[in-house]
Structures are given as C-alpha cells and as structure tokens.
Design a protein around this motif. Structure first.
Motif, PDB file in Angstrom:
ATOM      1  N   VAL A 134      13.552 -14.835  14.909  1.00  0.00           N
ATOM      2  CA  VAL A 134      12.790 -14.218  13.821  1.00  0.00           C
ATOM      3  C   VAL A 134      11.287 -14.456  13.956  1.00  0.00           C
ATOM      4  N   PRO A 135      10.807 -15.696  14.201  1.00  0.00           N
ATOM      5  CA  PRO A 135       9.348 -15.870  14.320  1.00  0.00           C
ATOM      6  C   PRO A 135       8.744 -15.034  15.436  1.00  0.00           C
ATOM      7  N   ALA A 136       9.448 -14.913  16.557  1.00  0.00           N
ATOM      8  CA  ALA A 136       8.907 -14.136  17.676  1.00  0.00           C
ATOM      9  C   ALA A 136       8.829 -12.654  17.340  1.00  0.00           C
ATOM     10  N   HIS A 137       9.662 -12.201  16.395  1.00  0.00           N
ATOM     11  CA  HIS A 137       9.730 -10.773  16.111  1.00  0.00           C
ATOM     12  C   HIS A 137       8.650 -10.302  15.157  1.00  0.00           C
ATOM     13  N   PHE A 138       8.102 -11.223  14.319  1.00  0.00           N
ATOM     14  CA  PHE A 138       6.982 -10.742  13.507  1.00  0.00           C
ATOM     15  C   PHE A 138       5.897 -11.785  13.341  1.00  0.00           C
ATOM     16  N   GLY A 139       5.952 -12.850  14.179  1.00  0.00           N
ATOM     17  CA  GLY A 139       4.822 -13.748  14.307  1.00  0.00           C
ATOM     18  C   GLY A 139       4.587 -14.690  13.155  1.00  0.00           C
ATOM     19  N   LEU A 140       5.585 -14.947  12.321  1.00  0.00           N
ATOM     20  CA  LEU A 140       5.415 -15.857  11.196  1.00  0.00           C
ATOM     21  C   LEU A 140       6.640 -16.759  11.119  1.00  0.00           C
ATOM     22  N   ALA A 141       6.415 -18.055  11.262  1.00  0.00           N
ATOM     23  CA  ALA A 141       7.517 -19.011  11.216  1.00  0.00           C
ATOM     24  C   ALA A 141       7.787 -19.419   9.772  1.00  0.00           C
ATOM     25  N   PRO A 142       9.023 -19.837   9.472  1.00  0.00           N
ATOM     26  CA  PRO A 142       9.291 -20.305   8.105  1.00  0.00           C
ATOM     27  C   PRO A 142       8.457 -21.535   7.787  1.00  0.00           C
ATOM     28  N   CYS A 143       7.917 -21.582   6.582  1.00  0.00           N
ATOM     29  CA  CYS A 143       7.145 -22.760   6.191  1.00  0.00           C
ATOM     30  C   CYS A 143       8.052 -23.848   5.610  1.00  0.00           C
ATOM     31  N   LYS A 144       9.263 -23.468   5.219  1.00  0.00           N
ATOM     32  CA  LYS A 144      10.235 -24.443   4.725  1.00  0.00           C
ATOM     33  C   LYS A 144      11.644 -24.006   5.105  1.00  0.00           C
ATOM     34  N   ALA A 145      12.506 -24.989   5.343  1.00  0.00           N
ATOM     35  CA  ALA A 145      13.939 -24.749   5.508  1.00  0.00           C
ATOM     36  C   ALA A 145      14.639 -25.594   4.452  1.00  0.00           C
ATOM     37  N   ILE A 149       0.560  -7.860   1.095  1.00  0.00           N
ATOM     38  CA  ILE A 149       1.941  -8.331   1.028  1.00  0.00           C
ATOM     39  C   ILE A 149       2.906  -7.183   1.278  1.00  0.00           C
ATOM     40  N   GLN A 150       2.584  -6.011   0.739  1.00  0.00           N
ATOM     41  CA  GLN A 150       3.436  -4.849   0.993  1.00  0.00           C
ATOM     42  C   GLN A 150       3.431  -4.512   2.479  1.00  0.00           C
ATOM     43  N   GLN A 151       2.248  -4.654   3.119  1.00  0.00           N
ATOM     44  CA  GLN A 151       2.166  -4.384   4.552  1.00  0.00           C
ATOM     45  C   GLN A 151       3.054  -5.349   5.327  1.00  0.00           C
ATOM     46  N   MET A 152       3.062  -6.624   4.921  1.00  0.00           N
ATOM     47  CA  MET A 152       3.907  -7.606   5.594  1.00  0.00           C
ATOM     48  C   MET A 152       5.377  -7.267   5.435  1.00  0.00           C
ATOM     49  N   THR A 153       5.781  -6.866   4.215  1.00  0.00           N
ATOM     50  CA  THR A 153       7.193  -6.537   4.007  1.00  0.00           C
ATOM     51  C   THR A 153       7.564  -5.258   4.740  1.00  0.00           C
ATOM     52  N   ASP A 154       6.639  -4.298   4.792  1.00  0.00           N
ATOM     53  CA  ASP A 154       6.899  -3.086   5.578  1.00  0.00           C
ATOM     54  C   ASP A 154       7.064  -3.436   7.045  1.00  0.00           C
ATOM     55  N   GLN A 155       6.219  -4.363   7.510  1.00  0.00           N
ATOM     56  CA  GLN A 155       6.305  -4.778   8.902  1.00  0.00           C
ATOM     57  C   GLN A 155       7.649  -5.425   9.191  1.00  0.00           C
ATOM     58  N   MET A 156       8.138  -6.236   8.247  1.00  0.00           N
ATOM     59  CA  MET A 156       9.442  -6.856   8.442  1.00  0.00           C
ATOM     60  C   MET A 156      10.542  -5.816   8.508  1.00  0.00           C
ATOM     61  N   SER A 157      10.380  -4.738   7.751  1.00  0.00           N
ATOM     62  CA  SER A 157      11.424  -3.717   7.745  1.00  0.00           C
ATOM     63  C   SER A 157      11.475  -2.953   9.050  1.00  0.00           C
ATOM     64  N   THR A 158      10.411  -3.078   9.870  1.00  0.00           N
ATOM     65  CA  THR A 158      10.430  -2.397  11.165  1.00  0.00           C
ATOM     66  C   THR A 158      10.490  -3.365  12.314  1.00  0.00           C
ATOM     67  N   ASN A 159       9.808  -4.494  12.196  1.00  0.00           N
ATOM     68  CA  ASN A 159       9.657  -5.365  13.349  1.00  0.00           C
ATOM     69  C   ASN A 159      10.769  -6.367  13.526  1.00  0.00           C
ATOM     70  N   MET A 160      11.614  -6.540  12.557  1.00  0.00           N
ATOM     71  CA  MET A 160      12.491  -7.680  12.617  1.00  0.00           C
ATOM     72  C   MET A 160      13.937  -7.346  12.905  1.00  0.00           C
TER      73      MET A 160
END
Length: 524
Positions: free
Chosen positions: A61-72, A148-159
């Motif tokens: 997941v991080p490699a697919h949109f460049g953002l790692a989870p900040c918490k698990a 934020i909408q751009q980030m969620t749109d990106q997730m809907s395509t990049n991930m």
C-alpha cells in the motif's frame, strides 16, 4: 484457547499529510493530529474503500500511493476465517462504490467500522470514525477539503494498484467450503488451470472477466499514475547550493551562481514542498515550514521557483542534474507547477518539453546516477498528471524519446524495482493520452504502435513484479480499448492473450493485478 483467532489491525493514514497537526492549534484552538483514512488488516491483506472496495498486501500500500500508515492500532482477534469475511465484503460491495462515496458521510472509515463490527462485534474508535466530519465542518477543514478530496481520489485510482476498480467478487470465491485458503495472493488451483489451458483467442467468459469487470478496470478515460510522496528535499537543495558555489558567473556563461534572493527562494520552496508532500517530524521545522508556505503563496513566488528550477535543469552542469530533476518533479506536484511546466513557451524557454526531453534522453543514454535516474523517471511519470503536461508528454516531438527511455528502464536487469515501476507508470500514462487515431494508411500512429508492441514483448518475456505487471496489463488494455479493432488486431498478431494467460497461470499476483490481467485479456 483465549488467544485463538486472527489478529485484526487498523492502519491509520493522515490525509492532510501533517497539515492538520501543524495548523489546527493556531487556527482552531485545539490539536488535531490527522485526518484519517483507514484500512482493516486481517488474514494478511489490507481491505479499504477507495474507488470501490480494495484488497492489497499491506506492504504494497505505501508504495502504491506514497503514504505510509502513521499508526497501526490492534483491534482484537476474530474467530472468523478469510472465506467468511471475503463473502461478507463481497456482499456489501454494492454499497461501497465510487458513486456512493461521500467524503463526510460514507467514506473509508465507515467501511472499516462496518468490517470491524462484523469481525469483532465492535467498531473502530469513534474519534477516528467521526473526526473527518468534525474537522471538515470547520473553516480550516473546508480550506483543506480540496486537497483531501484529491488524496482520496488518488487512492481510488492508485491503490489497486495504480488504476481504478478491482473488485472482490473473485476474491470471495477463491476458497471452496471446507478447503484451506490459498497462500498469499495466488489464485485457486481451478482458476490457474483454466488460465493455463484457455486458448489465446479467449473471450470475456474464458478469460474470467465479465463486461462489468472490464469496465471496473478500464472505466471512463482512466486516471494517470503519479508519484506524490517526497522523502527528503533538503539534500537536493544543499547539492544545488554546493554546485552554485563552483559556478563562475562569468559573462556569457550559461550557468550563473545563485543570488542571495534565489537561495532564499529555493530554501522556502523546498521546505514548503516537504511539508505539503512529505513529512516533517520536528516541531520547530514544522513551524518554519508553515511560514515558508505562507511566504511562497504571497507575491507569485511559486512562479519564480518553477522558473528557477527550469533554468537550473537546462543550463547547469551535469553534477546538478540529480537535484534539478528532483526539484522539477516535486514542483510538478503542485497544480501551478504543472501548469507552468506544461506551457510550451515562457520567456523563450520550452518549459515542460525541455524538462521531459532532458530527463528522457539522459535516462535512455544511462547518463544519470541511480538517484538522478529515479528523479528523472519521476519527471516523466508526473508529466502525465495534468492535461497540458500529458499533451507535451505524448507529442510527436517527445513521445518516441519518452517511450524508448521507459522500455530501456524496464529491460535493465540491474535496475531498481522502484525505477521499473515508475517506467511502467510512464507507459500507462502514455497509453491514456497518445494519439491512436488511424493514419491515412489505415494503420495506428507510430508512437502508439511502438508502445503497444513494446508492451506485448514485455508481457511475453514474463519478467515483472506485481506492480509492473499490473501497470503493463492496464497500459495494453487502455491502448486496445482506445484504439479499437485496429489495436486489438495488432496485439493479437503478437499473441498478447497467450502471454497474459501464461502470466495468469504463474499465480501469486495481487487481486488487483489478477483483475487487470483478466480484464486486459478479455479485451483482446
């Protein structure tokens, strides 16, 4: 036993990329550390809502949109098995689609909350589930909503990865009742056997993909794949300053050292880019970044920053290339940066065309260090992120050079995985915008033909990681979809369907890549 069951973990991502943490206290009077996107991690996969319900290995997941989870966040252990959960997810799929997504009322956190309730009998922490609606109702939240909408749109395509729409219908049926779940992301034995034995001229049914599945992967006009995360800008800024000190500044020299004002501009722009697209942990540095961002927005300083990056790229000596390429790639992440570099001429400078041409030529001729190669590939990849830049990327003057550079990177046996993935993303973006209209001879244009033939050769070689293979399949599928029967016939002459069937038979691919292979094969 008390410890029986499968662990359930909530992966938490910050959609504001640190901006909420930096700006909430001074503007709202209370601290908000993140704007959450969440995924539920169970049975070795991360399930999340973005462009439909998605399922990926967590490490991808991080490699697919460049953002790692900040918490698990551990939520507990579930007594359920993967087959039961996948069947549940498939059952709620119709309620979690791109059409039903709502940033406030029906988002990724509502999906993970429903999953957690099913798995454990209790949902995710309410402060995470409700925070987006609370925050986005504030003036600060409304100002950040487009990002934020751009980030969620990106997730809907990049991930899924890097394109929209893999569904879980097949995932829900990979294990038969009473049978053990298959390892990793491998398809069920029956599916693998069917893929191996199917004829090359497979129909949608024999490829295991319905028209709905094809539309899920190849819907609309497609979305480009861009590289949006910045690990660290400061080393590149220091390199430019270091090179600047070696420049003579002699009259007639194409390269002049930075003036004090240019050094200050460079420092502010780099710090602002790091804050917007990367991560800053130090509190004092975050405060400085906020000041830098405010100063860059005033007085048109971003336009001056983009012009400075372009000048350094075109006129400075080779030792400045890694830094200048990296800064151009970063600047293109901003909307105004993409617009600047997409402009064909600005003060006599060929803007993005010059940047693309330099990056592609240096890559094709192996003139760059590994770090500079990654930055150059990022320039080509991000050029597909806006309409004007994509037009430059696919122009007759540049498309052949860019295509050659991308295939050169893919075929390098010693190339880094990230570099090959970026090259595959470049080809995917080209497939979305290259001219496919028939020539007077009735044949496909040369650039589109070269990309299609190169992709079929890559698939036939059978050497690709999961991300690269998914991108190659999507790129070929888009060319066939856009080029119609002419492109399909050309791919058929290269036995593309047989190559895809062979890759399907290998197994071990993520659900998203399996979906891309099946949908592409069904188009052929």
């Amino acid at each position: 036993m008390a410890d029986e069951g499968s662990p359930v973990v909530l992966h938490l991502y910050d959609l504001s990329q640190g901006m909420a943490a930096r700006m909430s206290m001074p503007l709202l009077g209370k601290q908000i550390d993140y704007i959450p996107h969440t995924g539920i991690v169970v049975f070795g996969y991360e399930y999340f809502f973005g462009g439909g319900i998605q399922k990926l290995r967590p490490e991808l997941v991080p490699a697919h949109f460049g953002l790692a989870p900040c918490k698990a966040i551990p939520l507990g252990k579930t007594p359920m098995d993967q087959e039961t959960f996948d069947a549940f997810v498939a059952g709620i799929q119709s309620r979690y689609t791109p059409a039903t997504y709502n940033l406030l009322k029906h988002n990724c956190n509502h999906f993970t909350d429903e999953c957690a309730n099913f798995l454990l009998g209790s949902g995710i922490p309410s402060e995470i589930r409700d925070l987006p609606e609370v925050f986005l109702s504030t003036p600060l939240g409304q100002s950040l909503a487009p990002m934020i909408q751009q980030m969620t749109d990106q997730m809907s395509t990049n991930m899924d990865p890097f394109a929209a729409g893999a569904d879980l219908t097949a995932a829900a049926s990979v294990a038969k009742p009473g049978a053990a779940a298959p390892p990793a992301a491998a398809p069920a034995p029956a599916a693998a056997a069917a893929a191996a034995s199917a004829p090359a001229s497979s129909s949608a049914a024999s490829a295991g993909a319905s028209s709905d599945a094809i539309e899920a992967v190849f819907r609309g006009k497609g979305e480009p794949v861009t590289s949006t995360f910045i690990a660290a800008v400061e080393p590149f800024r220091r390199l430019i300053v270091s090179v600047s000190k070696t420049l003579s500044g002699a009259e007639g020299s194409p390269a002049s050292p930075l003036t004090p004002d240019q050094e200050a501009l460079l420092a502010s722009g780099c710090l602002s880019l790091q804050a917007q697209f990367g991560r800053i942990d130090d509190a004092a540095e975050r405060a400085s970044a906020a000041e830098a961002t405010a100063s860059m927005l005033a007085g048109g300083r971003w336009a001056a920053f983009h012009a400075l990056c372009s000048t350094i790229l075109r006129t400075w000596p080779p030792r400045a290339r890694p830094a200048s390429l990296f800064l151009v790639r970063c600047a293109m992440l901003r909307g105004d940066g993409a617009a600047y570099f997409a402009e064909e001429a600005r003060g006599g400078v060929m803007g993005l065309r010059s940047s693309i041409g330099c990056a592609a030529t240096w890559l094709a001729e192996d003139q760059l260090s590994p770090a500079a190669s990654t930055a150059a590939a990022g320039v080509l990849q991000n050029a597909g992120g806006s309409e004007g830049a994509a037009a430059a990327l696919a122009s007759r003057a540049l498309c052949g050079t860019v295509t050659g550079a991308a295939f050169h990177l893919l075929r390098k046996t010693d190339g880094a995985a990230l570099l090959r993935q970026s090259a595959a993303a470049v080809l995917h973006n080209l497939a979305l915008c290259v001219d496919v209209e028939p020539q007077e001879s009735g044949e496909m244009p040369d650039d589109a033909t070269a990309i299609l033939l190169g992709l079929t050769e890559q698939l036939a070689a059978g050497e690709a990681d999961d991300v690269v293979l998914g991108l190659e399949a999507r790129a070929l599928g888009w060319l066939v979809k856009r080029g119609g029967s002419m492109a399909g016939a050309l791919a058929g002459s290269m036995d593309a369907a047989a190559s895809i069937a062979a890759m399907q038979a290998k197994g071990g691919w993520s659900a998203a890549t399996q979906a891309a292979l099946a949908a592409c094969r069904a188009l052929l």
